[in-house]
Design a protein around this motif. Structure first.
Motif, short mmCIF file in Angstrom:
data_model
loop_
_atom_site.label_atom_id
_atom_site.label_comp_id
_atom_site.label_asym_id
_atom_site.label_seq_id
_atom_site.Cartn_x
_atom_site.Cartn_y
_atom_site.Cartn_z
N ALA A 115 0.71 -1.04 0.07
CA ALA A 115 -0.06 0.07 0.04
C ALA A 115 0.83 1.35 -0.05
N SER A 116 0.53 2.15 -0.75
CA SER A 116 1.11 3.56 -0.83
C SER A 116 0.58 4.52 -1.27
N THR A 117 1.23 5.82 -1.43
CA THR A 117 0.24 7.08 -1.83
C THR A 117 0.64 7.14 -3.22
N LYS A 118 -0.27 8.06 -3.92
CA LYS A 118 -0.17 8.33 -5.30
C LYS A 118 -0.40 9.99 -5.40
N ILE A 119 0.44 10.66 -5.45
CA ILE A 119 0.08 12.28 -6.00
C ILE A 119 -0.60 12.45 -7.14
N LEU A 120 -1.70 12.76 -7.24
CA LEU A 120 -2.29 13.09 -8.70
C LEU A 120 -1.90 14.30 -8.96
N GLN A 121 -1.71 15.21 -8.34
CA GLN A 121 -1.23 16.50 -8.64
C GLN A 121 -1.31 17.49 -7.32
N TYR A 122 -0.19 18.61 -7.43
CA TYR A 122 -0.12 19.54 -6.46
C TYR A 122 -0.35 20.75 -7.03
N ALA A 123 -0.85 21.88 -6.29
CA ALA A 123 -1.30 23.23 -6.80
C ALA A 123 -1.24 24.14 -5.68
N VAL A 124 -1.10 25.40 -5.95
CA VAL A 124 -1.18 26.61 -5.34
C VAL A 124 -2.36 27.12 -5.16
N GLY A 125 -3.09 27.52 -3.92
CA GLY A 125 -4.53 28.27 -4.04
C GLY A 125 -5.30 27.41 -3.02
N SER A 126 -6.23 27.84 -2.78
CA SER A 126 -7.32 27.58 -1.84
C SER A 126 -7.90 26.39 -2.44
N VAL A 127 -8.49 25.43 -1.62
CA VAL A 127 -9.34 24.13 -1.96
C VAL A 127 -10.63 24.94 -2.71
N THR A 128 -10.87 24.20 -4.09
CA THR A 128 -12.28 24.71 -4.80
C THR A 128 -13.17 23.57 -4.88
N GLU A 129 -14.38 23.89 -5.23
CA GLU A 129 -15.09 22.83 -5.58
C GLU A 129 -14.76 22.22 -7.03
N GLY A 130 -13.80 22.85 -7.77
CA GLY A 130 -13.39 21.94 -8.89
C GLY A 130 -12.49 20.96 -8.30
N ASP A 131 -11.81 21.01 -7.32
CA ASP A 131 -10.88 20.21 -6.70
C ASP A 131 -11.58 18.95 -6.21
N VAL A 132 -12.79 19.45 -5.40
CA VAL A 132 -13.75 18.36 -4.93
C VAL A 132 -14.30 17.45 -6.18
N ALA A 133 -14.55 18.15 -7.17
CA ALA A 133 -15.10 17.27 -8.29
C ALA A 133 -13.84 16.34 -8.94
N LEU A 134 -12.78 16.74 -8.93
CA LEU A 134 -11.73 16.28 -9.34
C LEU A 134 -11.56 15.16 -8.43
N ALA A 135 -11.47 15.35 -6.91
CA ALA A 135 -10.93 14.18 -6.24
C ALA A 135 -12.24 13.15 -6.26
N LYS A 136 -13.53 13.57 -6.62
CA LYS A 136 -14.56 12.60 -6.50
C LYS A 136 -14.63 11.62 -7.53
N ALA A 137 -14.07 12.23 -8.88
CA ALA A 137 -13.93 11.43 -10.17
C ALA A 137 -12.54 10.67 -9.96
N THR A 138 -11.46 10.82 -9.31
CA THR A 138 -10.51 9.86 -9.12
C THR A 138 -10.48 9.32 -7.87
N GLU A 139 -11.35 9.25 -7.06
CA GLU A 139 -11.29 8.63 -5.80
C GLU A 139 -10.24 9.02 -4.95
N ALA A 140 -9.97 10.25 -4.56
CA ALA A 140 -8.67 10.84 -4.26
C ALA A 140 -9.25 11.53 -2.98
N SER A 141 -8.32 11.76 -2.03
CA SER A 141 -8.48 12.63 -1.07
C SER A 141 -7.62 13.98 -1.23
#
Length: 293
Positions: A115-141
């Motif tokens: 078991a391990s981590t996988k960084i899908l992406q990292y970015a600068v800025g506040s958490v947005t609803e777009g981030d939530v939709a992306l996390a939902k689509a990719t089953e990410a935290s």
């Protein structure tokens, strides 16, 4: 101070003071207009970026494809991992690019070959609803470091069951992520012996329908045999049968347990084989422990 090309005219002291004040006011207004323009442009770019992320995330939800983005503030890490390895997918948002890179570097090393981590992406800025939709689509935290999470985003995350992990301290983020990765590992199963009895002889009891019930006459040598615990028949250190007690008696009386030194007669559910002198009857407990990295 005057700029090159300015006209030089003669005037009274009051006129000169008024001219200087007007000049400074005009400069401040020009600077303010320039700043407002820059702020509005930045807001426009941020709004367009969010709209694009949301659009791509919604598209990913419909098609199941992996989201790609061309934002200059966004860095993607695309790694190939063994499908047999369970992964905790992470989307990182941080206050500055240096923090985002440091968090990604610290979290991507957590895990092992199971078991391990996988960084899908990292970015600068506040958490947005777009981030939530992306996390939902990719089953990410979503990892938030040093940035605020608006209430509307928290509500969207809760509604879509997207985990949010927020902290201003790196080691706390690492501890939380390590716990979540550990939870992906299969649990540790232990069998703890609760009681043992030695088989001293075997009895056969004729039942109706030409059936024979084989009873092991035993003496408890260690701990306690309990009827509601799993039971295994051991012979020469090997498991012959693993199941439960069927008949369990002491002096023709049904019992629920037999302690060290007691004699008892017992039979095993779904076992029709023989009991041999020297066989060991073990009662055991199944203990489940969470795995650790």
């Amino acid at each position: 101070l005057p700029n090159a090309g300015d006209e030089v005219i003669q005037g009274t002291e009051d006129e000169v003071k008024r001219a200087l004040i007007n000049r400074k006011r005009n400069q401040d207004l020009a600077s303010l207009v320039e700043d407002v323009g820059a702020i509005n442009e930045k807001r426009k770019l941020e709004r367009e970026r969010r709209e694009q992320e949301l659009k791509e995330a919604e598209e990913a939800l419909r098609t199941g494809r992996v989201i790609k983005t061309n934002s200059s503030l966004l860095t993607e890490i695309d790694t190939v991992q063994d499908e047999t390895i369970k992964t905790l997918r992470l989307i990182i948002k941080a206050d500055v690019s240096g923090s985002a890179e440091a968090i990604a570097g610290a979290l991507e090393g957590i895990g092992n070959d199971k078991a391990s981590t996988k960084i899908l992406q990292y970015a600068v800025g506040s958490v947005t609803e777009g981030d939530v939709a992306l996390a939902k689509a990719t089953e990410a935290s979503i990892i938030a470091f040093g940035v605020q999470i608006p209430k509307s985003v928290v509500q969207a995350a809760n509604l879509q069951s997207v985990p949010l992990i927020s902290s201003n301290i790196i080691y706390r983020l690492m501890e939380t992520v390590r716990e979540k990765v550990s939870a992906l590992l299969p649990p540790i199963i232990e069998h703890r012996v609760a009681g043992e009895a030695n088989v001293q002889q075997m009895f056969e009891i004729d039942l109706k329908g030409r059936k024979v019930l084989k009873i092991a006459g035993c003496r408890v040598t260690n701990g306690t045999l309990e009827k509601n615990k799993p039971i295994r028949l051991m012979r020469d250190g090997k498991i012959v049968h693993d199941g439960t007690l069927d008949t369990f008696r002491h002096l023709k009386k049904d019992i629920m347990e037999a302690r060290k030194g007691m004699e008892c007669g017992l039979s095993l559910s779904q076992y029709s084989g023989d009991f041999l002198v020297g066989d060991v009857i073990q009662a055991y407990e199944v203990i489940t422990k969470p795995a650790v990295l």
